[in-house]
Scaffold this active site. Sequence first.
Site, mmCIF file in Angstrom:
data_model
loop_
_atom_site.group_PDB
_atom_site.id
_atom_site.type_symbol
_atom_site.label_atom_id
_atom_site.label_comp_id
_atom_site.label_asym_id
_atom_site.label_seq_id
_atom_site.Cartn_x
_atom_site.Cartn_y
_atom_site.Cartn_z
ATOM 1 N N ASN A 161 55.771 -20.393 -24.322
ATOM 2 C CA ASN A 161 57.066 -21.092 -24.178
ATOM 3 C C ASN A 161 57.860 -20.758 -25.432
ATOM 4 O O ASN A 161 57.618 -21.307 -26.504
ATOM 5 C CB ASN A 161 56.782 -22.587 -24.056
ATOM 6 C CG ASN A 161 57.985 -23.453 -23.739
ATOM 7 O OD1 ASN A 161 57.924 -24.639 -24.053
ATOM 8 N ND2 ASN A 161 59.044 -22.935 -23.148
ATOM 9 N N ASN A 201 68.023 -26.141 -24.132
ATOM 10 C CA ASN A 201 67.466 -25.301 -23.070
ATOM 11 C C ASN A 201 68.310 -24.038 -22.909
ATOM 12 O O ASN A 201 69.448 -23.974 -23.403
ATOM 13 C CB ASN A 201 67.480 -26.073 -21.740
ATOM 14 C CG ASN A 201 66.501 -27.214 -21.726
ATOM 15 O OD1 ASN A 201 65.307 -27.056 -21.982
ATOM 16 N ND2 ASN A 201 67.003 -28.403 -21.440
ATOM 17 N N CYS A 243 60.707 -31.616 -27.176
ATOM 18 C CA CYS A 243 60.103 -30.347 -26.760
ATOM 19 C C CYS A 243 58.748 -30.224 -27.464
ATOM 20 O O CYS A 243 58.711 -30.102 -28.693
ATOM 21 C CB CYS A 243 61.014 -29.191 -27.146
ATOM 22 S SG CYS A 243 60.342 -27.577 -26.661
ATOM 23 N N GLY A 244 57.677 -30.291 -26.682
ATOM 24 C CA GLY A 244 56.335 -30.327 -27.268
ATOM 25 C C GLY A 244 55.937 -29.006 -27.899
ATOM 26 O O GLY A 244 55.478 -28.967 -29.054
ATOM 27 N N ASN A 245 56.114 -27.906 -27.163
ATOM 28 C CA ASN A 245 55.781 -26.594 -27.740
ATOM 29 C C ASN A 245 56.713 -26.293 -28.911
ATOM 30 O O ASN A 245 56.305 -25.712 -29.922
ATOM 31 C CB ASN A 245 55.902 -25.496 -26.675
ATOM 32 C CG ASN A 245 54.786 -25.595 -25.648
ATOM 33 O OD1 ASN A 245 53.624 -25.771 -26.002
ATOM 34 N ND2 ASN A 245 55.134 -25.521 -24.391
ATOM 35 N N ASN A 261 61.825 -37.030 -22.539
ATOM 36 C CA ASN A 261 62.545 -36.274 -21.501
ATOM 37 C C ASN A 261 61.858 -36.539 -20.162
ATOM 38 O O ASN A 261 60.694 -36.890 -20.107
ATOM 39 C CB ASN A 261 62.563 -34.776 -21.852
ATOM 40 C CG ASN A 261 61.145 -34.210 -22.036
ATOM 41 O OD1 ASN A 261 60.159 -34.947 -22.065
ATOM 42 N ND2 ASN A 261 61.047 -32.903 -22.130
ATOM 43 N N HIS A 292 60.033 -36.320 -16.484
ATOM 44 C CA HIS A 292 59.068 -35.439 -15.814
ATOM 45 C C HIS A 292 58.670 -36.033 -14.464
ATOM 46 O O HIS A 292 58.404 -37.240 -14.373
ATOM 47 C CB HIS A 292 57.803 -35.268 -16.666
ATOM 48 C CG HIS A 292 58.044 -34.531 -17.945
ATOM 49 N ND1 HIS A 292 57.987 -33.170 -18.049
ATOM 50 C CD2 HIS A 292 58.412 -34.987 -19.174
ATOM 51 C CE1 HIS A 292 58.268 -32.801 -19.287
ATOM 52 N NE2 HIS A 292 58.544 -33.883 -19.991
ATOM 53 N N GLU A 332 61.083 -26.089 -15.530
ATOM 54 C CA GLU A 332 61.729 -26.892 -16.555
ATOM 55 C C GLU A 332 63.212 -27.117 -16.280
ATOM 56 O O GLU A 332 63.929 -26.192 -15.875
ATOM 57 C CB GLU A 332 61.591 -26.227 -17.932
ATOM 58 C CG GLU A 332 60.232 -26.416 -18.554
ATOM 59 C CD GLU A 332 60.254 -26.209 -20.040
ATOM 60 O OE1 GLU A 332 61.275 -26.538 -20.680
ATOM 61 O OE2 GLU A 332 59.257 -25.697 -20.579
ATOM 62 N N CYS A 342 54.721 -26.043 -20.993
ATOM 63 C CA CYS A 342 55.639 -27.150 -21.315
ATOM 64 C C CYS A 342 54.797 -28.228 -21.986
ATOM 65 O O CYS A 342 53.907 -28.806 -21.334
ATOM 66 C CB CYS A 342 56.290 -27.671 -20.038
ATOM 67 S SG CYS A 342 57.410 -29.065 -20.301
ATOM 68 N N GLY A 343 55.055 -28.484 -23.268
ATOM 69 C CA GLY A 343 54.224 -29.429 -24.021
ATOM 70 C C GLY A 343 54.408 -30.866 -23.557
ATOM 71 O O GLY A 343 53.439 -31.577 -23.295
ATOM 72 N N THR A 344 55.663 -31.283 -23.429
ATOM 73 C CA THR A 344 55.906 -32.648 -22.926
ATOM 74 C C THR A 344 55.420 -32.768 -21.492
ATOM 75 O O THR A 344 54.924 -33.824 -21.078
ATOM 76 C CB THR A 344 57.412 -32.996 -22.992
ATOM 77 O OG1 THR A 344 58.169 -31.954 -22.342
ATOM 78 C CG2 THR A 344 57.881 -33.166 -24.430
ATOM 79 N N GLY A 345 55.507 -31.645 -20.751
ATOM 80 C CA GLY A 345 55.015 -31.648 -19.371
ATOM 81 C C GLY A 345 53.506 -31.826 -19.313
ATOM 82 O O GLY A 345 52.986 -32.567 -18.479
HETATM 83 N N1 LIG Z 1 63.257 -28.396 -20.537
HETATM 84 C C1 LIG Z 1 62.922 -29.633 -21.241
HETATM 85 C C2 LIG Z 1 62.928 -29.405 -22.764
HETATM 86 C C3 LIG Z 1 61.822 -28.467 -23.219
HETATM 87 C C4 LIG Z 1 60.486 -29.057 -22.940
HETATM 88 C C5 LIG Z 1 59.314 -28.092 -23.002
HETATM 89 N N2 LIG Z 1 59.620 -26.727 -23.302
HETATM 90 C C6 LIG Z 1 58.227 -28.628 -23.897
HETATM 91 O O1 LIG Z 1 57.472 -27.831 -24.500
HETATM 92 O O2 LIG Z 1 58.072 -29.880 -23.954
HETATM 93 C C7 LIG Z 1 63.966 -30.717 -20.887
HETATM 94 O O3 LIG Z 1 65.110 -30.384 -20.568
HETATM 95 O O4 LIG Z 1 63.586 -31.904 -20.978
#
Ligand SMILES: N[C@H](CCC[C@H](N)C(=O)O)C(=O)O
Length: 278
Positions: free
Chosen positions: A11, A64, A73-75, A162, A164, A213, A222-225
């Site tokens: 990512n 984004n 953004c976790g990553n 954010n 999910h 995303e 996606c870290g938060t994902g």
């Molecule tokens: N697209 C996500 C932000 C980046 C999250 C993702 N890249 C991660 O690592 O958490 C959003 O609009 O909430």
Amino acid sequence: MKFTKMHGCGNDYIYVNGDKEKILDEKKPEIVRRLSDRHFGIGGDGVIFINPSREADFEMEMYNMDGSRAEMCGNGIRCVGKYVYDKGLTNKTEISVVSCGKTKYLTLFPENGLIGSVRVNMGSPILKASEIPVIADGEEVIGERIEVDEKIYQMTCVSMGNPHAVIFMDEVSQLPLEKIGPLFENHVRFPNRTNTEFVKVLDRENVQMRVWERGTGETLACGTGACAVSVACILNGLTKEQVAVKLLGGTLQIQWDRKENLIYMTGPAVTVFEGEIF
Ligand SMILES: N[C@H](CCC[C@H](N)C(=O)O)C(=O)O
């Protein structure tokens, strides 16, 4: 403008020192779109500005690919930790990073003087529908049906700052993501749009996921994902509280400490190249 290209499990974002590269806020969305373009720009899933902060050691300002601002953004935050340590902006291995008013606490793990991996206290998951936000009949959305493109899916909604939507599937390798991803992202039930994770539970400690995303499309991780997926798996009784989340670009270790109600994410952060764009 000088930049650093980094990624967490594939990512990939463009990192800019906001203290040195002064860009007007109203110009940022257009500049982010240009820089993120993989043919006419540098190429990336978006741009992250690293700024000085009074509230924390540093501020992460994340955009984004489409120029939209995201709360977390976790990553990205793991790479911010690597960036500030490797570039000598801090010599601490315990640092704080604020994004949209929410501060996260990072532990940096040096390998031969540079950071190889980072552990982040990602705070508590948000389950209240109105705070995600998701339009719902009840207080929370856990294991509820949603119809998309005339198909019924089972959805659990979690915010890590954010939004999910976690969708449990029997298989995730053959998904028509280009088609259904945007339908979930822009679904009427998500006033601020949503990130959508499609997850296959492998066993009580391992899951496999793909992600569409918000503001970028399919990413390799996606870290938060991964945090949201782990919370959804645990809430639905599908896994233990420590989960290895296997993504296209790598694996993240997620732990939900239920006593403290805190989510910990541990994973790699990699610098690919430095550059200057005119
Ligand atoms: N697209 C996500 C932000 C980046 C999250 C993702 N890249 C991660 O690592 O958490 C959003 O609009 O909430």
